[in-house]
Design an enzyme around this catalytic site. Structure first.
Site, PDB file in Angstrom:
ATOM      1  N   ASP A 199       0.881  -1.386   0.028  1.00  0.00           N
ATOM      2  CA  ASP A 199       0.112   0.079  -0.179  1.00  0.00           C
ATOM      3  C   ASP A 199       0.836   1.319  -0.099  1.00  0.00           C
ATOM      4  O   ASP A 199       1.901   1.308   0.644  1.00  0.00           O
ATOM      5  CB  ASP A 199      -0.884  -0.208   1.320  1.00  0.00           C
ATOM      6  CG  ASP A 199      -1.959   1.313   1.252  1.00  0.00           C
ATOM      7  OD1 ASP A 199      -2.824   1.332   0.592  1.00  0.00           O
ATOM      8  OD2 ASP A 199      -1.521   2.200   1.967  1.00  0.00           O
ATOM      9  N   GLU A 256       1.470  -0.192  -4.807  1.00  0.00           N
ATOM     10  CA  GLU A 256       0.421   0.633  -5.326  1.00  0.00           C
ATOM     11  C   GLU A 256       1.246   2.118  -5.723  1.00  0.00           C
ATOM     12  O   GLU A 256       1.750   2.947  -4.787  1.00  0.00           O
ATOM     13  CB  GLU A 256      -0.598   1.119  -4.237  1.00  0.00           C
ATOM     14  CG  GLU A 256      -1.549   2.017  -4.592  1.00  0.00           C
ATOM     15  CD  GLU A 256      -2.136   2.532  -3.266  1.00  0.00           C
ATOM     16  OE1 GLU A 256      -3.597   3.015  -3.518  1.00  0.00           O
ATOM     17  OE2 GLU A 256      -1.785   2.518  -2.154  1.00  0.00           O
TER      18      GLU A 256
END
Length: 361
Positions: free
Chosen positions: A195, A237
């Site tokens: 993330d 990401e």
């Protein structure tokens, strides 16, 4: 080969990158395990969980719309073991992985390594691991938020919207995070999504703030998996541009998301426009890209352009058919919840998979 997967008896897809992943967003480990046969029958070659680190507060019995983000504010770098997570415990995660592997399905774990949880904003949650919380060398200046997303220093050294930013150049912290990846691998994980990956510096950044986080953590996890006779997959990401840095600074270590390509494709299909671009928005080969029709962020966002929650299922399926048909890129399908008001951990939309057809070049 993959003889246990009825949809892939010849083992034509040998890696997570070459296959299609079902994002079991907010599904408990038990509910994923219960649906594993159906996941395999639909042709998926991997599943992705929500972050399985212990969150800053318990999630059992809480509503999805108001609390899904808690998984992205962890308290530490350990799989939850105290039954405070609606996803389940480490033992349930391991059981799920064991069942997935029987069906030839790989397991990707979503990892939050850029930050931990806050109390109210630009501070530290009271439940954080005290060994990290009380060590000032583990933190950047948590009082400063990123404001310029074209500035690599600002992106990597400051906080995302008040979330306390970890000093990912700190060797002790790197080893803690690597230890967590090893814990996940031991429990059965086959891959990891990072993330906010573009918010973690690379060795190619300016020497004044560059670090060896990625080669240390990814290289260490690869070496550990290899010692067990296993492979491990990584993607990060990286929304839009990493800013002032060539994309290869990340793709030399992992695949990355091409969010704008999938989002534009979905919007074009909604508007009945020409839908498919011959190339990708990111300057990279498909073999290091992750594509989607929508993501959990586009599903939940209030941004009028990016929001996909109101997109019809028919348009999502049309978009997915084109996304899944792209050779070499990993395609990621979001298992939408029944409603915004359901509880965390509930896999209430598993029947959605009955509609899915995969087309691969």
């Amino acid at each position: 080969s993959n003889p246990s997967n009825p949809s892939n008896p010849s083992g034509e897809v040998d890696s997570i990158q070459e296959g299609s992943t079902l994002h079991c967003w907010n599904w408990s480990f038990a509910s994923i395990e219960q649906n594993m046969a159906k996941i395999a029958e639909q042709g998926f070659t991997a599943i992705q969980t929500s972050p399985i680190q212990q969150a800053k507060e318990g999630t059992v019995g809480k509503g999805m719309k108001s609390h899904w983000w808690l998984y992205y504010q962890p308290a530490n770098f350990h799989i939850d073991t105290n039954s405070s997570s609606a996803l389940g415990t480490r033992d349930q995660f391991k059981s799920m992985c064991d069942t997935a592997h029987k069906y030839g399905i790989k397991v990707i774990v979503d990892v939050v390594a850029n930050h931990l949880g806050n109390q109210t904003g630009n501070d530290l949650a009271s439940t954080l691991d005290p060994d990290i919380k009380n060590d000032s060398s583990c933190w950047h200046n948590i009082k400063i938020n990123t404001t310029n997303y074209n500035d690599r220093y600002d992106i990597t050294q400051h906080c995302m919207a008040g979330l306390p930013d970890l000093n990912t150049g700190n060797k002790e912290l790197q080893n803690i995070i690597l230890g967590y990846l090893k814990e996940c691998i031991d429990a059965g994980a086959d891959g990891f999504r990072f993330d906010g990956a573009k918010h973690i510096e690379t060795p190619d950044d300016d020497p004044s703030f560059a670090s060896d986080f990625w080669p240390t953590v990814i290289g260490g996890a690869e070496e550990y998996a290899e010692s067990l006779g296993r492979d491990v997959y990584f993607y990060g990401e990286v929304l839009d541009s990493p800013g002032q840095l060539p994309l290869v600074a990340y793709t030399k270590y992992m695949s990355v998301t091409d969010n704008s390509w999938g989002n534009s494709l979905r919007k074009n299909i909604e508007a009945d426009k020409a839908a498919l671009s011959a190339g990708y928005d990111k300057a990279a080969d498909a073999s290091v890209l992750v594509l989607w029709a929508e993501s959990h962020d586009t599903y939940m966002t209030d941004d009028a352009y990016l929001h996909s929650g109101d997109t019809s299922l028919a348009d999502i399926q049309k978009t997915w058919a084109l996304v899944a048909a792209r050779a070499d890129a990993m395609s990621l399908y979001l298992a939408r919840p029944d409603s915004f008001s359901q509880k965390l951990g509930v896999a209430s939309r598993d029947e959605l998979m009955l509609y899915i057809e995969l087309f691969r070049c």
